[in-house]
Every structure is written in structure tokens, then in C-alpha cells.
Write an enzyme that holds these catalytic residues in place. Structure first.
Site, PDB file in Angstrom:
ATOM      1  N   ASP A 132       0.880  -1.173   0.000  1.00 42.62           N
ATOM      2  CA  ASP A 132       0.000   0.000   0.000  1.00 42.62           C
ATOM      3  C   ASP A 132       0.914   1.218   0.000  1.00 42.62           C
ATOM      4  O   ASP A 132       1.799   1.332   0.856  1.00 42.62           O
ATOM      5  CB  ASP A 132      -0.875  -0.027   1.256  1.00 42.62           C
ATOM      6  N   CYS A 135       1.119   2.987   3.376  1.00 41.06           N
ATOM      7  CA  CYS A 135       1.379   2.201   4.589  1.00 41.06           C
ATOM      8  C   CYS A 135       2.779   2.498   5.117  1.00 41.06           C
ATOM      9  O   CYS A 135       3.765   2.451   4.367  1.00 41.06           O
ATOM     10  CB  CYS A 135       1.220   0.716   4.242  1.00 41.06           C
ATOM     11  N   CYS A 138       5.210  -0.345   4.736  1.00 35.78           N
ATOM     12  CA  CYS A 138       5.496  -0.532   3.306  1.00 35.78           C
ATOM     13  C   CYS A 138       6.550   0.476   2.877  1.00 35.78           C
ATOM     14  O   CYS A 138       7.457   0.157   2.087  1.00 35.78           O
ATOM     15  CB  CYS A 138       4.227  -0.346   2.476  1.00 35.78           C
ATOM     16  N   ARG A 162      -5.231  -0.734   1.192  1.00 30.90           N
ATOM     17  CA  ARG A 162      -5.998  -1.288   2.321  1.00 30.90           C
ATOM     18  C   ARG A 162      -7.348  -0.605   2.510  1.00 30.90           C
ATOM     19  O   ARG A 162      -8.295  -1.215   3.009  1.00 30.90           O
ATOM     20  CB  ARG A 162      -5.181  -1.166   3.615  1.00 30.90           C
TER      21      ARG A 162
END
Length: 244
Positions: A132, A135, A138, A162
């Protein structure tokens, strides 16, 4: 009422994220395959992808999308859970899941992934990461992308916004995919920088649906080249040790 509640619970557990299910007609008439009429009734008519006998006597593996359950030979009892061979300590269920994951990811094709290749093309391992762009972990993983590549780890990204398909993260993922330079756009997005809004034919929705089918619940979710799923961020050096 209790029976209806149990059936509803089973249906919900099995059908979340399932892709469209097709049935091989030859299997339904194969000798020794249990009667699946009760199971199909409980699943609202959904048909399994495959049914096969396993090493555990009297149990048959039923595959629906990425879901695995077990059916008794008389077709009356269905079991959700892990089947472990105590002689070998092998988890038969997880072993089957890894094969299903690899098969599903192979079907995507690398033309539909954003890839950061290993340094000098010296690939030791390939990981597939559901990511994502917004994120935090991430972004932390991507901040080390050069470290992964230097260690011979090839990173293939699949998009998993997400917040869903009607979110800003989804729109950004599409813009990354549609960028002239996808790798640069991915890095800029992971740094929180604004990238040019673009739209084109893209696989982002398919990535998202696949992630749901494979049981991705958070990002990053890493699929190793043996099919094992590792949830969450793993530093490059530690991941290399896991492979070793």
C-alpha cells in the site's frame, strides 16, 4: 435457527475474497469422491475447484479459491483447520496453501507487476510483496529496496490499497502504475511526494482482489519464492538470513 447461523458463519468464512469458482465436471463423477451435495447446499451452491483424497484416511481435501477444508467420505462432516502429519511433522494444509499461492501469483504474470530487480541481475531469490503506497511499514520496506536488491533479492510489487477500491490510496496506486517510469513513481509515492495523477488500463483492482483471495489482511505481506506468506515488514538482512 442455530443450524442457519452455523451455515451462515461457514459461508462467510469460505467466500470472503473468493474468485469465481469453476468446476471440473470430470471430478464430480470420479470414483471414490464423496457426495458434496450437503457441502454445496451449505455454501449456497458454490462448487469446489477440486476434491482429492489425502493421506489422512477418510478425509478429502476440498479447494475453493484459496480456501482449503476437509470433507469426510460420507459427505456429512466438514472440517476447517490444519492437518498435520505427526510422523513427519509436516503441515499438509500449509503445504497445499503454498502451492495455491504460487499458482495464483504465477497466473498474474510479471507484466502485471512493478519489479525492482537484483543488483547486476544476480537474482538469488524473488519475493512478491502486496503493498500500500500509504502504509508506514510498506514505506520502510521500500526505503531499503537497494539493500534487498544488493543481497540478490528481487522484489515484485502487487498493489493492495488497504482502504479499498474507492480510496485515495487506490487512486495513487493507479497513478503509479500508469506513470511513464513506474519505479520512480513508486519511490516518490512511498516518500509521500505528490505524483502526477494518471489513469489507464491497470491491474490494481485485480491485485487487490487476489490479495483478499490469498488472505492478505495487512501490508506489507511478503510471499517468498517457496510460497510461504510472511506478514509485515522484514529487514533486508534478516530476510536474507531466512532464505539461508
Amino acid at each position: 435457527m442455530l443450524r442457519k447461523m452455523l451455515i451462515a458463519k461457514l459461508v462467510t468464512a469460505l467466500l470472503i475474497g473468493m474468485a469465481s469458482i469453476q468446476w471440473a465436471a470430470a471430478q464430480s463423477s470420479a470414483e471414490g469422491i464423496p457426495d458434496i451435495s450437503k457441502l454445496q447446499n451449505a455454501l449456497g451452491g458454490a462448487k469446489p475447484d477440486s476434491i482429492s483424497e489425502i493421506a489422512a484416511p477418510g478425509l478429502y481435501e476440498v479447494v475453493l479459491g484459496s480456501q482449503i477444508l476437509y470433507l469426510t467420505k460420507d459427505g456429512r462432516f466438514v472440517i476447517q483447520g490444519e492437518v498435520i502429519d505427526l510422523d513427519s511433522a509436516d503441515n499438509l494444509t500449509e503445504g497445499r496453501r503454498t502451492k495455491l499461492r504460487l499458482s495464483a501469483i504465477d497466473a498474474v504474470g510479471e507484466d502485471n507487476m512493478i519489479i525492482f530487480d537484483a543488483k547486476d541481475g544476480k537474482v538469488k531469490h524473488t519475493i512478491t510483496v502486496f503493498t500500500d503506497v500509504d502504509c508506514g511499514y510498506c514505506r520502510k520496506l521500500h526505503s531499503e529496496i537497494a539493500s534487498y536488491n544488493d543481497l540478490g533479492i528481487r522484489v515484485r510489487y502487487l498493489m493492495f490499497p488497504r482502504a479499498g477500491l474507492k480510496s485515495q490510496s487506490y487512486d495513487t496506486a493507479v497513478s503509479v502504475w500508469c506513470a511513464d517510469d513506474q519505479q520512480t513513481a513508486m519511490t516518490q509515492a512511498k516518500l509521500g511526494q505528490k505524483i502526477a495523477e494518471k489513469s489507464c488500463a491497470n491491474p490494481v483492482e485485480n491485485h487487490y482482489n487476489l490479495g483478499q483471495q490469498l488472505g492478505v489482511r495487512g501490508t506489507p505481506s511478503i510471499i517468498l519464492d517457496n510460497g510461504e506468506m510472511v506478514p509485515g515488514y522484514v529487514p533486508a538482512a534478516r530476510l536474507a538470513q531466512m532464505f539461508n
